[in-house]
Each structure stands twice: as C-alpha cells, then as structure tokens.
Scaffold this active site. Structure first.
Site, PDB file in Angstrom:
ATOM      1  CG  ASP A 334     -66.771   9.863  -9.734  1.00 19.88           C
ATOM      2  OD1 ASP A 334     -66.735  10.017 -11.239  1.00 19.88           O
ATOM      3  OD2 ASP A 334     -67.612   9.469  -9.020  1.00 19.88           O
ATOM      4  CD  GLU A 335     -67.658   6.340  -6.884  1.00 22.64           C
ATOM      5  OE1 GLU A 335     -67.520   7.042  -5.481  1.00 22.64           O
ATOM      6  OE2 GLU A 335     -68.563   6.974  -7.485  1.00 22.64           O
ATOM      7  CB  THR A 336     -63.838   3.605 -14.030  1.00 22.53           C
ATOM      8  OG1 THR A 336     -62.062   3.884 -13.362  1.00 22.53           O
ATOM      9  CG2 THR A 336     -63.424   5.492 -13.942  1.00 22.53           C
TER      10      THR A 336
END
Ligand code: TNX
Length: 525
Positions: A334-336
């Site tokens: 997630d959230e890269t």
C-alpha cells in the site's frame, strides 16, 4: 404532583414483579437469547437445562483435540459456577445431566466451521463435522448462560440454558481483525488477550501488521539488525519492541488452539523505513535512514532495482513462511508514493512468485491489483473500489476492509479521545449497517473471501486504548462475517449488543459505551 414514598415503593415493587415474571417466561425461550453473531437458525422448545454438581463434559473417543476443546469449555465454566466440571471420554451418548461434544461428518450444510447444538432438559448435545465447529459451538454455549458465567470468581447460580436446537454456520470463511503492532508495539499478552476475545465472537483470523516505517517487530535471524535496531522505538518515541521467533510461534500456537489463523504482514516496498534504517545497503543511496517516530505515510521504499533487495525479501519470506501454518502471507503493497509505478508492478509481480515458491498464497492491500495477480492472490479492499474491481477482473478474490465502514482506528464521533478521521467517523451503527456483497456492483458474494476490521495504531498504544477502539464495533464485524445478511438488522442487533455490555464488563473488556445502545435496559431476558 408528588408521589408519596409508600406509593413509590408499591409501584416499584409492582414493576419488579412484572419484570421478574417477564424474565421467567422469556428465560427459557432459546430464540430470545442474545448470541453474537446471530445464529442461522434457532428452534426453541420452551424448557430449560440446568448445570449441576454432577454435570461433566463428555467428548467422543480419545481424540486429544476434542479433549482440549472440552477442557477449554470446562475452564470457562468452572471459575464462576464452582461446579468442578470435568472432561471425560466416551463412545456413546452420556447419561442425563451432561454436556456431550462429538463429531459427525454427515451434515454437509454445516461445513467445516458449523455446528448443531441441541439442548434438552436432560442434555446438551453439540455436534460438528470438524473440531473448529465444536469450538464455535462452545462459544454459543458460553453466551447462552447468564453473563456472570464470564466472571473469574464464584457466582450464585442457577446456571440454566433454554432448550431447543441451533443450527449454525458462517457466511464467510475469513472473519478477522488486524492489529498494527508496528506503529505501537503490543506485547505477547496483549495479543493473546485479543485472540481470546476474537474466539468468543467466532472470528477466525488475526492479521498482524508486523512491519512499518516506525518499527520492525518480528525477529528475522538472517537479518538480525531489523529488530535489534529497527524494533527499538515506535510512534511518539516509546521503546517499541519485537517478538522473538519463539514468542511469535507461541502466539501462532495459542491462536491455533482457538481455531484462529495468524496472517503475518511484511509491508513492502513502501512502509519500510525501519528496515532501511537497519541496513544501509537496502537504500537507493546506500545510506541508512534515521529511525522514525512520526505518523506520516508514503515516504519510504525499498530499492526495487537492486538484487540484494530480493535476497532480503526472500530471506524474510522464507523465515516467516516457516513460522506460518496458515495459507497466507501478507505483503502489504500500500501507499507506495515514492516507488515508480512500473517499479512497483515489477516488484509486486516478483514477490508474489517468491511467496508462492515458499508454499504460501499472497494477501496484499488493494493497490496490488495494479500488478499482474498470480492465481490465489487475494486483494484486500481498503481504499479504492476501482483497485478491488480490477482484482476481480483478473479473477482474484477480495477481502473486504473498506476504511469508511470497517476501520477500527476511525473515531466513533468528534469526541473520541483517540483515532483518526480521514475515512469519516464510524459510530457503532455505521460499522454494523453494511453488506460486504452489496458495496460495489461488480464485487459479489462469490468474489469475497470475507471481512477484516483493521486497528491501525498511530493513536493507540495501550491495551485499554486499543479495546476502546475495537469494542464494541468488533462484535458487529463478527456478525457481518458470520450471519446471513437477511437475518441482520441494527434495531434487533442493538438489543443483543446491549446484553453483551455486561458480558464485556465481566470479561474485563473496556469498550466504548455508545449512546446509540441502551446498555442498561431493553434486555431480552
Ligand atoms: C492507511 S490502510 C494505511 C495505514 C494507516 C491507516 C490509518 C493501509 C493499507 N494503509 O498505513 O495506518 O491508513 O488509518
């Protein structure tokens, strides 16, 4: 107008008399009990069974596993009843007055987790296809007794059960919660305590978010600095901590004994500052970062182009897979925000193969659907429906954790002392009032493996704070995962929930006393 004291007493006495007669007649109605999750079917028969000092728990045959389930039930009943219930084995139904747990493989509707509980005035008869079904049935037996059954000191009886038959099995095979032990570390005892609580509500998965920017919490023997350095702190600068492999194995076993699977998560390629601070060579510029104790997200990434990164990831996956009897390893994803999209895809594709090569299936946050999903990779929907839909289009199954309904770290309302609010407030009714199979038109029941309610721990660092966010919402998520949608309604549920207020209190669960629930009244029994 004033009411004289004597009138007041007479009136109060009358009220009490009405209440008691009401309780007495409803007490033996099995369909008026306050089980959570609500069973699939209940056929009451109007009588009652009473525990006595002759009652024992009989299990069929000499199976160690059945004996263990019987002992679990005895251990729950004995402190409060003081009846000294023992576990015995038998090859036929025991004499009257006893509880009998047996397996029968012939009731396919019950599946691997369902049970049938038949209570007569003579016997409590619990049957399932598999031990997991017996274990869930045991939770129903506990919940059918008066709340004070959960107290740890001896209480006054009688200990009665209403008679009738319950047939019960879950809607979804994956019913879980997640604990973020990376932002704030929670020790082995806190995790075991949560496992016991999950079991009471027939949940069967605990996902542990073991790594993030603020801390690495699982010992990896081939990369010891991950915990020696990367486990040293947490959000706010506290001392952090980590599980040795031995402690972690102990958690896994404790969960297994309660028919709960631990799903371990190593979040990557983002959310990796703790690893990047521990090993300089994992960084793009070859320099170790500082440990991080804030709450920002999206600023860290592994170097997806370096071979060493894959050696590191494979070592971690290898050691973790060896500690994991469950089928899933969670790889985050997630959230890269600082990983280039093409690098992200290449990384997630390669790491999925590495997990499969160690004999495990991949679970990952919904962004993983931007990569090419391997068969069996499960997409955990948290934020973007479009990602989950992309996953389904690739043939993947979905785990439902929509932040605006299922995030345990969202505040209940503006007055909540902890929690975040980026996905909105989640009062207890909002957390209950949704149907996983009816959120997105292209995500249907057959695409969904189940539901998971995550507790992120940026704002909670103690057991008390965690329980305040988890309870009572968790009971609603347990019911969403177990009970068919058509049997669920908030107005009926909130009465059962009110009854569980006392149970939670007796179990020392510090819950949020939502004003939407009439905790002291409206009891069904
Ligand atoms: C989003 S959910 C995150 C977490 C945060 C959480 C706080 C997800 C996959 N990522 O890193 O802790 O929001 O609510």
């Amino acid at each position: 107008m004033t009411i004289t004291n004597s009138k007041r007493f007479a009136f109060g006495g009358l009220l009490l008399a009405v209440m008691f007669s009401h309780m007495a007649c409803k007490k033996s109605d099995l369909s008026k009990q306050n089980l959570i999750p609500k069973p699939v079917s209940i056929a009451p028969s109007g009588g009652s069974f009473e525990l006595s000092d002759k009652t024992d728990i009989y299990v069929q045959g000499e199976s160690a596993e059945l004996k263990q389930i019987g002992q679990y039930l005895a251990d729950k009943l004995n402190p409060s009843t003081g009846l000294g219930i023992e576990v015995k084995t038998t090859n036929e139904a025991p004499a009257k007055g006893n509880i009998y747990l047996s397996l029968s493989g012939s009731d396919s509707q019950l599946g691997s987790e369902g049970y049938q509980l038949t209570i007569t005035d003579k016997m409590v008869n619990l049957v399932a296809n598999k031990p997991a079904g017996l274990f869930h049935g045991v939770q129903s037996i506990r919940q059918l007794f008066p709340s004070k059954i959960e107290m740890s000191s001896k209480q006054k009886g009688p200990w009665e059960l209403a008679t009738g038959t319950i047939r019960d099995y879950p809607s979804y095979g994956y019913r879980g919660t997640m604990l973020d032990v990376a932002r704030h570390f929670f020790g082995v005892d806190d995790v075991k305590n949560l496992i016991d609580q999950l079991a009471y509500y027939k949940m069967n998965v605990l996902h542990l978010h073991l790594t993030d920017d603020q801390g690495w919490r699982i010992e990896i023997k081939s990369w010891p600095n991950l915990t020696a350095h990367g486990g040293k702190t947490e959000v706010g600068g506290g001392e952090g901590g980590f599980y040795t492999q031995e402690q972690y194995a102990d958690i896994v076993k404790y969960a297994q004994d309660r028919y709960i699977t631990i799903v371990p998560e190593i979040d990557m390629p983002g959310h990796t500052n703790a690893a990047l601070a521990s090993y300089a060579e994992l960084n793009m510029n070859g320099k170790a970062t500082e440990l991080y104790t804030g709450t920002d997200v999206g600023f860290s990434t592994l170097d997806t182009k370096k071979e060493l990164t894959y050696k590191f990831v494979d070592d971690v996956i290898r050691e973790l897979a060896a500690l994991t009897p469950g089928e899933y390893l969670h790889i985050g994803g997630d959230e890269t925000e600082v990983t280039k999209p093409e690098d992200y895809v290449a990384f997630m594709n390669r790491v999925q193969d590495m997990v499969n090569a160690r004999g495990k299936k991949v679970l990952a946050w919904d962004e993983v659907a931007l990569a090419t999903l391997k068969p069996n990779t499960v997409v955990q929907y948290w934020d973007k429906a479009e990602n989950a839909v992309k996953g389904v289009a690739q043939g993947a199954k979905v785990l439902m954790s929509p932040a605006k309904y299922a995030y345990l770290d969202m505040k209940y309302d503006s007055t909540s002392p902890y929690g975040l609010d980026w996905a909105g407030y989640i009062e207890v009714d909002k957390g209950y009032n949704w149907d996983p199979a009816n959120l997105e038109t292209s995500i249907k029941k057959e695409n969904i493996i189940g539901i998971e309610a995550p507790l992120w721990s940026e704002t909670v660092g103690t057991r008390e704070q965690a329980e305040y966010m988890i309870f009572p919402r968790l009971l609603g998520y347990a019911e969403i995962g177990w009970t068919p949608t058509e049997l669920r309604s908030w107005n009926e549920y909130k009465i059962r929930l009110a009854n569980h207020g006392e149970r939670m209190k007796f179990m020392n669960i510090g819950f949020y006393p939502s004003k939407l629930v009439n905790w002291n009244g409206q009891k069904q029994k």
